[in-house]
Design a protein around this motif. Structure first.
Motif, PDB file in Angstrom:
ATOM      1  N   ARG A  57     108.957 121.990  47.827  1.00 13.57           N
ATOM      2  CA  ARG A  57     109.182 122.825  49.004  1.00 13.57           C
ATOM      3  C   ARG A  57     110.503 123.593  48.894  1.00 13.57           C
ATOM      4  NH1 ARG A  57     104.252 123.300  50.584  1.00 13.57           N
ATOM      5  NH2 ARG A  57     105.213 124.726  52.067  1.00 13.57           N
ATOM      6  N   ALA A  58     111.514 122.977  48.260  1.00 15.08           N
ATOM      7  CA  ALA A  58     112.781 123.682  48.052  1.00 15.08           C
ATOM      8  C   ALA A  58     112.600 124.839  47.077  1.00 15.08           C
ATOM      9  CB  ALA A  58     113.836 122.703  47.541  1.00 15.08           C
ATOM     10  N   LEU A  59     111.782 124.639  46.055  1.00 12.18           N
ATOM     11  CA  LEU A  59     111.485 125.734  45.133  1.00 12.18           C
ATOM     12  C   LEU A  59     110.802 126.885  45.860  1.00 12.18           C
ATOM     13  CD1 LEU A  59     110.088 123.767  42.037  1.00 12.18           C
ATOM     14  CD2 LEU A  59     112.207 125.083  42.095  1.00 12.18           C
ATOM     15  N   LEU A  60     109.850 126.568  46.717  1.00 10.66           N
ATOM     16  CA  LEU A  60     109.102 127.608  47.429  1.00 10.66           C
ATOM     17  C   LEU A  60     109.993 128.416  48.355  1.00 10.66           C
ATOM     18  CD1 LEU A  60     105.848 125.622  48.248  1.00 10.66           C
ATOM     19  CD2 LEU A  60     106.051 127.565  46.678  1.00 10.66           C
ATOM     20  N   GLU A  61     111.026 127.792  48.904  1.00  9.31           N
ATOM     21  CA  GLU A  61     111.934 128.506  49.798  1.00  9.31           C
ATOM     22  C   GLU A  61     112.623 129.662  49.092  1.00  9.31           C
ATOM     23  OE1 GLU A  61     112.577 128.324  52.993  1.00  9.31           O
ATOM     24  OE2 GLU A  61     111.111 126.717  53.336  1.00  9.31           O
ATOM     25  N   ARG A  62     112.817 129.564  47.786  1.00 10.00           N
ATOM     26  CA  ARG A  62     113.547 130.596  47.040  1.00 10.00           C
ATOM     27  C   ARG A  62     112.651 131.344  46.057  1.00 10.00           C
ATOM     28  NH1 ARG A  62     118.844 128.252  44.501  1.00 10.00           N
ATOM     29  NH2 ARG A  62     119.258 130.493  44.338  1.00 10.00           N
ATOM     30  N   ALA A  63     111.370 131.040  46.028  1.00  9.72           N
ATOM     31  CA  ALA A  63     110.462 131.685  45.080  1.00  9.72           C
ATOM     32  C   ALA A  63     110.110 133.099  45.534  1.00  9.72           C
ATOM     33  CB  ALA A  63     109.194 130.856  44.934  1.00  9.72           C
ATOM     34  N   ASP A  64     109.833 133.943  44.565  1.00  8.27           N
ATOM     35  CA  ASP A  64     109.327 135.291  44.838  1.00  8.27           C
ATOM     36  C   ASP A  64     107.828 135.386  44.597  1.00  8.27           C
ATOM     37  OD1 ASP A  64     111.943 136.745  45.266  1.00  8.27           O
ATOM     38  OD2 ASP A  64     112.281 135.968  43.245  1.00  8.27           O
ATOM     39  N   VAL A  65     107.336 134.647  43.617  1.00 11.54           N
ATOM     40  CA  VAL A  65     105.928 134.697  43.213  1.00 11.54           C
ATOM     41  C   VAL A  65     105.442 133.279  42.951  1.00 11.54           C
ATOM     42  CG1 VAL A  65     104.268 135.537  41.494  1.00 11.54           C
ATOM     43  CG2 VAL A  65     106.233 136.959  42.133  1.00 11.54           C
ATOM     44  N   VAL A  66     104.214 132.991  43.370  1.00  4.40           N
ATOM     45  CA  VAL A  66     103.539 131.755  43.003  1.00  4.40           C
ATOM     46  C   VAL A  66     102.204 132.119  42.361  1.00  4.40           C
ATOM     47  CG1 VAL A  66     102.447 129.628  43.802  1.00  4.40           C
ATOM     48  CG2 VAL A  66     104.620 130.359  44.788  1.00  4.40           C
ATOM     49  N   LEU A  67     101.937 131.557  41.192  1.00  4.85           N
ATOM     50  CA  LEU A  67     100.656 131.708  40.521  1.00  4.85           C
ATOM     51  C   LEU A  67      99.899 130.394  40.646  1.00  4.85           C
ATOM     52  CD1 LEU A  67     101.793 133.382  37.155  1.00  4.85           C
ATOM     53  CD2 LEU A  67     101.273 134.497  39.324  1.00  4.85           C
ATOM     54  N   THR A  68      98.639 130.446  41.095  1.00  3.61           N
ATOM     55  CA  THR A  68      97.842 129.235  41.218  1.00  3.61           C
ATOM     56  C   THR A  68      96.516 129.403  40.484  1.00  3.61           C
ATOM     57  OG1 THR A  68      96.662 129.852  43.251  1.00  3.61           O
ATOM     58  CG2 THR A  68      98.826 128.821  43.506  1.00  3.61           C
ATOM     59  N   ALA A  69      96.010 128.282  39.938  1.00  8.47           N
ATOM     60  CA  ALA A  69      94.718 128.326  39.244  1.00  8.47           C
ATOM     61  C   ALA A  69      93.953 127.018  39.395  1.00  8.47           C
ATOM     62  CB  ALA A  69      94.917 128.640  37.762  1.00  8.47           C
ATOM     63  N   TYR A  70      94.363 126.202  40.349  1.00 13.59           N
ATOM     64  CA  TYR A  70      93.630 124.971  40.630  1.00 13.59           C
ATOM     65  C   TYR A  70      92.597 125.240  41.719  1.00 13.59           C
ATOM     66  CZ  TYR A  70      97.126 122.491  37.896  1.00 13.59           C
ATOM     67  OH  TYR A  70      97.931 122.063  36.871  1.00 13.59           O
ATOM     68  N   ARG A  71      91.594 124.385  41.795  1.00 17.11           N
ATOM     69  CA  ARG A  71      90.587 124.563  42.826  1.00 17.11           C
ATOM     70  C   ARG A  71      91.199 124.370  44.214  1.00 17.11           C
ATOM     71  NH1 ARG A  71      85.706 120.838  41.543  1.00 17.11           N
ATOM     72  NH2 ARG A  71      87.336 119.425  40.764  1.00 17.11           N
ATOM     73  N   SER A  72      90.591 125.036  45.206  1.00 20.97           N
ATOM     74  CA  SER A  72      91.177 125.085  46.549  1.00 20.97           C
ATOM     75  C   SER A  72      91.380 123.702  47.137  1.00 20.97           C
ATOM     76  CB  SER A  72      90.291 125.928  47.468  1.00 20.97           C
ATOM     77  OG  SER A  72      88.968 125.414  47.513  1.00 20.97           O
ATOM     78  N   ARG A  73      90.482 122.765  46.833  1.00 22.39           N
ATOM     79  CA  ARG A  73      90.621 121.427  47.401  1.00 22.39           C
ATOM     80  C   ARG A  73      91.898 120.753  46.913  1.00 22.39           C
ATOM     81  NH1 ARG A  73      85.588 117.694  46.395  1.00 22.39           N
ATOM     82  NH2 ARG A  73      86.256 118.079  44.250  1.00 22.39           N
TER      83      ARG A  73
END
Length: 327
Positions: A135-151
């Motif tokens: 969550r601390a990383l997300l506070e300062r992130a500009d981009v997130v790449l995801t490729a896991y299934r939604s669940r």
């Protein structure tokens, strides 16, 4: 087992294996795929779907070390497609941190191929301390790449809608196998099996020495690499849009990439294939001496290069470069 499979249709085997938690796809012609329910679900989708909304305009990150210097990219992808896209962002100067779950370690060869110009961490987000660091990383992130299934993503609040709600300025680029609409949304899949279902294996099939027809495949995981390029382009486009007061997410799928590639016209009849000599590089790494192809980009006519070779898998902490450790 062979006799049991042979007495069933390919569609029956596909469904039976899937129902029991396995992964299978019947080999279809392009026409059969286009007429199927999952094929129709991606037929009219854009290859790269952008969802934008108005936000407060923000200046682009800046720093030394490349076009994307100062940009923070959290890479929550694995295998080839997502990691091949994030290595391009890293080569352009972004601080890319790839995070893998300990329960599913990456194959070493695949990691070495896509691990250039980024850092690698391993973390179990089910652990409260690791989740707090996420969550601390997300506070300062500009981009997130995801490729896991939604669940898998929704368990940790990492699906695109939740990330965007929690962090309105965050650019989210999501990848899946079959698209996020239709009956196959959320189904497992990977490059070769999408080639089989979407018609590519049929197009490249042929008769063997025993006279039996067999499906074929492209000589590389082209769906993965092409989709990875799309993910990196989408990330750059979303980041650039922030300066214009727009922010949002992007979605790509291997199935839609397959359709896009099959829409390209083939060479004229009788045309000899053009064989290009690859530009190769060599570099010493934690995995020995590597010989590799540089990124497929020219910047002002100059070949883009990887900034560093793959570091040891899982060697990074869950912090951005130059940041103090989160305790």
């Amino acid at each position: 087992m062979d006799a049991e499979v042979r007495r069933r249709t390919s569609a029956d085997v596909e469904e039976a294996v899937t129902e029991h938690g396995g992964l299978a796809a019947a080999v279809r012609t392009p026409e059969q795929w286009a007429a199927s329910e999952p094929g129709r679900a991606v037929l009219h989708e854009p290859w790269l779907r952008l969802n934008l909304e108005a936000v407060e305009a923000a200046s682009l990150p800046s720093g030394r070390g490349g076009i994307l210097a100062g940009l923070r990219v959290l890479d929550l992808t694995r295998v080839i497609a997502g990691p091949s896209g994030s290595r391009i962002l890293g080569s352009l100067g972004a601080d890319v941190l790839r995070v893998d779950p300990p329960a599913f370690p990456e194959l070493e060869d695949q990691y070495v191929d896509t691990g250039f110009s980024k850092r690698s961490a391993v973390a179990d987000f089910g652990d409260p301390d690791a989740y707090r660091r996420l969550r601390a990383l997300l506070e300062r992130a500009d981009v997130v790449l995801t490729a896991y299934r939604s669940r898998a993503l929704s368990r940790f609040g990492l699906e695109a809608a939740t990330l965007r709600a929690d962090h309105p300025g965050l650019a989210v680029v999501a990848l899946d196998a079959w698209g996020d609409r239709g009956g196959w949304a959320g189904r497992r899949g990977f490059d070769s099996i999408v080639q089989a279902a979407a018609g590519i294996s049929h197009l490249y099939g042929g008769t063997g020495e025993d006279g039996q027809w067999r499906p074929g495949a492209l000589p590389v995981q082209v769906l993965d690499y092409a989709t990875g390029l799309g993910m990196s382009a989408a990330a750059v486009a979303l980041v650039a849009a922030r300066a214009r007061g727009l922010s949002g997410s992007a979605h790509l799928s291997l199935a839609r990439t397959a359709l896009e590639l099959m829409r390209f016209p083939g060479p004229p009849p009788g045309t000899e294939p053009v064989v290009l000599e690859p530009v190769l590089r060599g570099r010493r790494s934690d995995y020995g001496d590597l010989i590799f192809v540089p990124p497929p980009l020219l910047i002002n006519g100059l070949q883009l290069e990887y900034r560093w070779p793959p570091p040891r898998y899982g060697s990074a902490a869950l912090v951005w470069s130059g940041s103090d450790r989160v305790d």
